[in-house]
Design an enzyme around this catalytic site. Structure first.
Site, short mmCIF file in Angstrom:
data_model
loop_
_atom_site.label_atom_id
_atom_site.label_comp_id
_atom_site.label_asym_id
_atom_site.label_seq_id
_atom_site.Cartn_x
_atom_site.Cartn_y
_atom_site.Cartn_z
N ASP A 9 -28.09 29.45 22.59
CA ASP A 9 -28.43 30.61 23.42
C ASP A 9 -27.17 31.21 24.03
O ASP A 9 -26.16 30.54 24.23
CB ASP A 9 -29.43 30.23 24.52
CG ASP A 9 -28.93 29.14 25.46
OD1 ASP A 9 -28.25 28.21 25.00
OD2 ASP A 9 -29.23 29.22 26.67
N GLU A 16 -29.14 26.30 27.60
CA GLU A 16 -27.99 25.95 28.42
C GLU A 16 -27.62 27.09 29.35
O GLU A 16 -27.22 26.86 30.49
CB GLU A 16 -26.79 25.61 27.52
CG GLU A 16 -25.67 24.84 28.23
CD GLU A 16 -24.67 25.73 28.95
OE1 GLU A 16 -23.91 25.20 29.77
OE2 GLU A 16 -24.65 26.97 28.72
#
Length: 383
Positions: free
Chosen positions: A74, A139
């Site tokens: 991500d 994250e």
């Protein structure tokens, strides 16, 4: 490792991953791309979805000694796309630099570790121990259903991780000049100090929480929490926001709130910080409470097998003698540390991360791939 061949493959994979708009927590099939390649290289890949978050765990080989490469697919939002020189999800080469959201944080690292693993599996099909991957898409977001949940599942079934390399962009001026061998802990607090609201012309009938807060907050800011140690700077408390009042000029407010963060070393812990904060506040104000959120405890990997393998691999590729650092913010390493593993963070130059026109030097991608390959050979082959 044949650097040219695999370097070109790593650059191509970096481009492919950048062009997947994986704004947290959306993975946009980045993990599918990685798992397909790792499966072809002999890895057993296990998708691990928690809530709305895609993660995967992959291993190859068996026996003592497990080396895991960890990272996230991500990325943060692009910000105004009109500010970008080229579209953020179009991997663009310009003057030896590759631009795109996630280029440095951390799709180049993902590509480098994947291609390094392919090369390692081909060159050392019967390597000792296990080579693994722990990849998340949570994250850059709240980090509730990503690495933390995967680690909980691995601990529950008795998985052993001996060494872990997190591909976070750790480098400062040149590739491999700095590696993170630990991170400070982080705890957030919100203080509410209560008084009694009243007319500002009649303070005898009110109790101003702002006046009482001055000494209390100053004492917290000046508290010498510890002196740090050889790996960590001293623990520090910083206020991020203080708010009181109704907006009117003639009203004593009824309460004050203050938000703060403590980045702390291994010389203290969250329990001690909570206790000391409450003690200091109690010495100055009568009516208060604190709401706490612990982002992570500090962790440290002292020089040993992993640090030696990483620094030697960097030296052999770049000629750089890497410096150890525990500075910066938090990372998913704080969750992986719960397994008792040795952890380092090693990745590209971090100057452009989260910025408009995020980028990486094209020449650093093959070199990072070679460094990761070198770590694998130093830890998972017989010398």
């Amino acid at each position: 490792m044949p650097t040219t061949e695999y370097g070109e493959a790593a650059v191509a994979l970096t481009r492919q991953l950048i062009e997947r708009p994986s704004v947290t927590p959306n993975d946009a099939d980045c993990q599918k791309i990685m798992m397909q390649r790792l499966t072809a290289a002999g890895f057993v890949c296990e998708p691990m979805r928690f809530g709305e978050v895609d993660n995967f765990w992959a291993t190859r080989g068996q026996g003592d000694g497990t080396l895991v490469f960890a990272g996230h697919t991500d990325v943060v939002p692009t910000g105004p796309e009109s500010g970008w020189s080229t579209p953020p999800f179009t991997a663009t080469d310009r003057d030896g630099v590759l631009y795109g959201r996630g280029a440095a944080d951390m799709k180049a690292s993902l590509a480098a570790m994947t291609v390094a693993a392919e090369a390692f599996a081909q060159q050392h099909p019967n390597h000792r121990g296990r080579l693994g991957f722990l990849i998340t898409a949570d994250e850059e977001g709240p980090a509730r259903d990503g690495t933390v949940k995967v680690v909980e599942a691995l601990i529950a079934r008795g998985e052993q991780v001996d060494w872990c390399v997190v591909g976070e962009p750790s480098s400062s001026e040149s590739l491999g000049d700095i590696i993170k061998n630990g991170r400070r802990g982080s705890i957030n607090g919100v203080i509410t100090i209560r008084g009694k609201q009243g007319h500002i012309a009649y303070p005898q009938f009110a109790e101003n929480p702002i006046h009482g807060a001055f000494l209390a907050l100053d004492a917290l800011a000046k508290e010498p929490w510890d002196e740090g140690n050889a790996f960590f700077e001293p623990t520090r408390l910083q206020f991020g926001n203080i708010q009181a009042g109704t907006g009117a000029t003639n009203v004593i407010p009824g309460s004050l709130t203050a938000q703060f963060n403590v980045r702390f070393s291994t010389e203290t812990d969250a329990t001690t910080i909570r206790s000391r904060c409450e003690e200091i506040l109690g010495a100055h104000v009568a009516d208060f409470d604190i709401k706490w959120h612990l982002s992570g405890e500090p962790f440290l990997t002292e020089p040993g097998a992993l640090v030696e393998a990483v620094t030697a691999s960097i030296k052999s590729i770049t000629g750089t003698s890497a410096k150890l650092s525990t500075g910066g913010g938090t990372s998913d390493g704080r969750f992986i540390a719960q397994t008792g593993t040795q952890i380092v963070e090693l990745g590209p130059i971090n100057a452009s991360i989260h910025q408009i026109d995020e980028h990486i030097l094209l020449s650093d991608i093959p070199r990072l791939t070679a460094i990761y390959y070198g770590i694998m050979t130093r830890l998972l082959t017989i010398h």
